[in-house]
Design an enzyme around this catalytic site. Sequence first.
Site, PDB file in Angstrom:
ATOM      1  CD  GLU A   3     -38.778  17.548  -3.370  1.00 22.94           C
ATOM      2  OE1 GLU A   3     -39.085  16.653  -4.177  1.00 22.94           O
ATOM      3  OE2 GLU A   3     -39.165  18.716  -3.512  1.00 22.94           O
ATOM      4  CE1 TYR A  62     -42.542  23.428  -6.880  1.00 24.74           C
ATOM      5  CE2 TYR A  62     -41.713  22.025  -5.123  1.00 24.74           C
ATOM      6  CZ  TYR A  62     -41.496  22.762  -6.275  1.00 24.74           C
ATOM      7  OH  TYR A  62     -40.231  22.842  -6.806  1.00 24.74           O
ATOM      8  CD  GLU A 115     -37.157  21.709  -5.525  1.00 28.27           C
ATOM      9  OE1 GLU A 115     -38.317  21.381  -5.860  1.00 28.27           O
ATOM     10  OE2 GLU A 115     -36.196  20.921  -5.516  1.00 28.27           O
ATOM     11  NE  ARG A 158     -31.602  22.547  -3.576  1.00 37.76           N
ATOM     12  CZ  ARG A 158     -32.670  21.768  -3.739  1.00 37.76           C
ATOM     13  NH1 ARG A 158     -33.808  22.271  -4.167  1.00 37.76           N
ATOM     14  NH2 ARG A 158     -32.610  20.495  -3.456  1.00 37.76           N
ATOM     15  CG  HIS A 194     -32.687  16.742  -7.098  1.00 40.65           C
ATOM     16  ND1 HIS A 194     -32.934  18.044  -6.703  1.00 40.65           N
ATOM     17  CD2 HIS A 194     -33.866  16.296  -7.597  1.00 40.65           C
ATOM     18  CE1 HIS A 194     -34.196  18.366  -6.970  1.00 40.65           C
ATOM     19  NE2 HIS A 194     -34.794  17.317  -7.526  1.00 40.65           N
ATOM     20  CG  ASN A 240     -37.792  21.593  -1.986  1.00 42.86           C
ATOM     21  OD1 ASN A 240     -37.043  22.511  -1.642  1.00 42.86           O
ATOM     22  ND2 ASN A 240     -37.372  20.547  -2.675  1.00 42.86           N
TER      23      ASN A 240
HETATM   24  O1  IFM Z   1     -39.186  19.067 -10.404  1.00 38.50           O
HETATM   25  C1  IFM Z   1     -39.378  18.765  -9.067  1.00 38.50           C
HETATM   26  C2  IFM Z   1     -38.051  18.725  -8.329  1.00 38.50           C
HETATM   27  O2  IFM Z   1     -37.163  17.839  -8.903  1.00 38.50           O
HETATM   28  C3  IFM Z   1     -38.268  18.309  -6.898  1.00 38.50           C
HETATM   29  N1  IFM Z   1     -39.276  19.115  -6.272  1.00 38.50           N
HETATM   30  C4  IFM Z   1     -40.511  19.321  -6.962  1.00 38.50           C
HETATM   31  C5  IFM Z   1     -40.248  19.783  -8.385  1.00 38.50           C
HETATM   32  C6  IFM Z   1     -41.583  19.989  -9.133  1.00 38.50           C
HETATM   33  O3  IFM Z   1     -42.291  18.803  -9.178  1.00 38.50           O
END
Ligand code: IFM
Length: 460
Positions: A176, A305, A365, A87, A131, A303
């Site tokens: 995002e 985290y 992600e 990706r 992006h 995504n």
């Molecule tokens: O590096 C970023 C990415 O560009 C977008 N999502 C979160 C990642 C980590 O912060």
Amino acid sequence: MKQQEQMGRRRSSLNLPEGFLWGVAAASYQVEGATSADGRGTSIWDTFSETPGAVIHGHTGAVSVDQYHRYPEDVRLMRDAGIGSYRFSIAWPRIQPDGSGAFNSKGFDYYKRLIDELHREGIGAAATLYHWDLPQALEDRGGWPNRDTAHRFRDYAAACFGELGDIVDMWITLNEPWCSSVLGYQVGVHAPGSTDRSAAWAAGHHLLLGHGMATEAYRATGLTAPIGITLNLEMPRPATNRSEDIAAADRAADMHTRFFIDPLLGRPYPQRHFDAYPDAVPPPVEAGDMERIAAPIDFLGLNYYFEPVVAAAPVNADNPEGYREVPSHHERTHMDWPIVPRGLYRHLKWVWAHTDGRFPLYITENGCAVRDELTEDGTRCHDPRRVDYLRQHFRAAFDAIEDGVDLRGYFVWSLIDNFEWAFGYTRRFGVVYADYINQRRVPKDSYYYLREVISGHEEV
Ligand code: IFM
């Protein structure tokens, strides 16, 4: 008791659904470097990173890991780990230096070379159209808060479909949009660095509108590779089971989550959020916009985290939505983000229910920043915390699949350490270590771990 429960819920990736896609992810400005090569125009991130104080140590993406020139080596690293899909994102200013008007064939050529190399090694190409590197010329004309930018995005996307449509295997319109709008136009820690809530709402609307128009343009081409969008939703966990905290966590999801996911489902924006800020101007929605935004997509990219914890707080002028983030016991990454693998399970289940199972999901992600160091001889990088992070998150995702979520793939962020936006090169997310002095790539232990999960030899 099922066998995997007897094994303490450790599983082999061989149990995954047929065709489950393992990938790694990256973005143009974060890895390409070569910011003035072959006619590339200036993006808002070139401008922002050169603004004193905007990025730690004044770092910029001008060189980064130079993937623009070194992509064959990175593709080989992917091949050797058994990666099924890369990706990457297309840099709009390489394709259309001014964001409107003439297209740059040398920009397209780079992505053709990259995709050919991927395909030669049996790796699919998952291309993100946006992006975050908006051509500076469009920002000079108002950026995303200006409705015209959505039209320009549609034209740029249509040109990409025309030039690359026969070789891209999966399209993602936006990455995002919450970050592009809220961090870029309201909080000001991302390019272009504005601090205006109304501008952020307008930007969010025009990003979604651009997504909808690009998706419509794609359908008109008759191309059949799947197209979707990637969101970084957040469903905060209420601090307690008290109804006030549950309601506070729900309100906290208005801007981060409902603003972006509900219009894709044909539902309105969260009016409650706009009502909390009577001095700001709600998104400038015109007739037909919401229908366009809801243009059918083939999948939804997520995504993930971390999962924040939220409690109720007194409503006042500084806190009109009446919630605050509170600490949790979780260990934190180098981003200071709590490690909450179970949150990924909850997240997938929530999205699946909220969307009525309408689209297949991909984790586009997931990963973590760790203070990685090379061994003294420079040949290895031991990152047990990342291995552990990935293992626990894979497990949470597989649990969600077992419990009925149609999750089709998982892209680890990121292949190689890179430019982490306002943190510059101080945060390392790669499963491959980047030595920024000599551009040497050194696979970390997490790279080998990922390889073994993909091959089915490592239990999760
Ligand atoms: O590096 C970023 C990415 O560009 C977008 N999502 C979160 C990642 C980590 O912060």
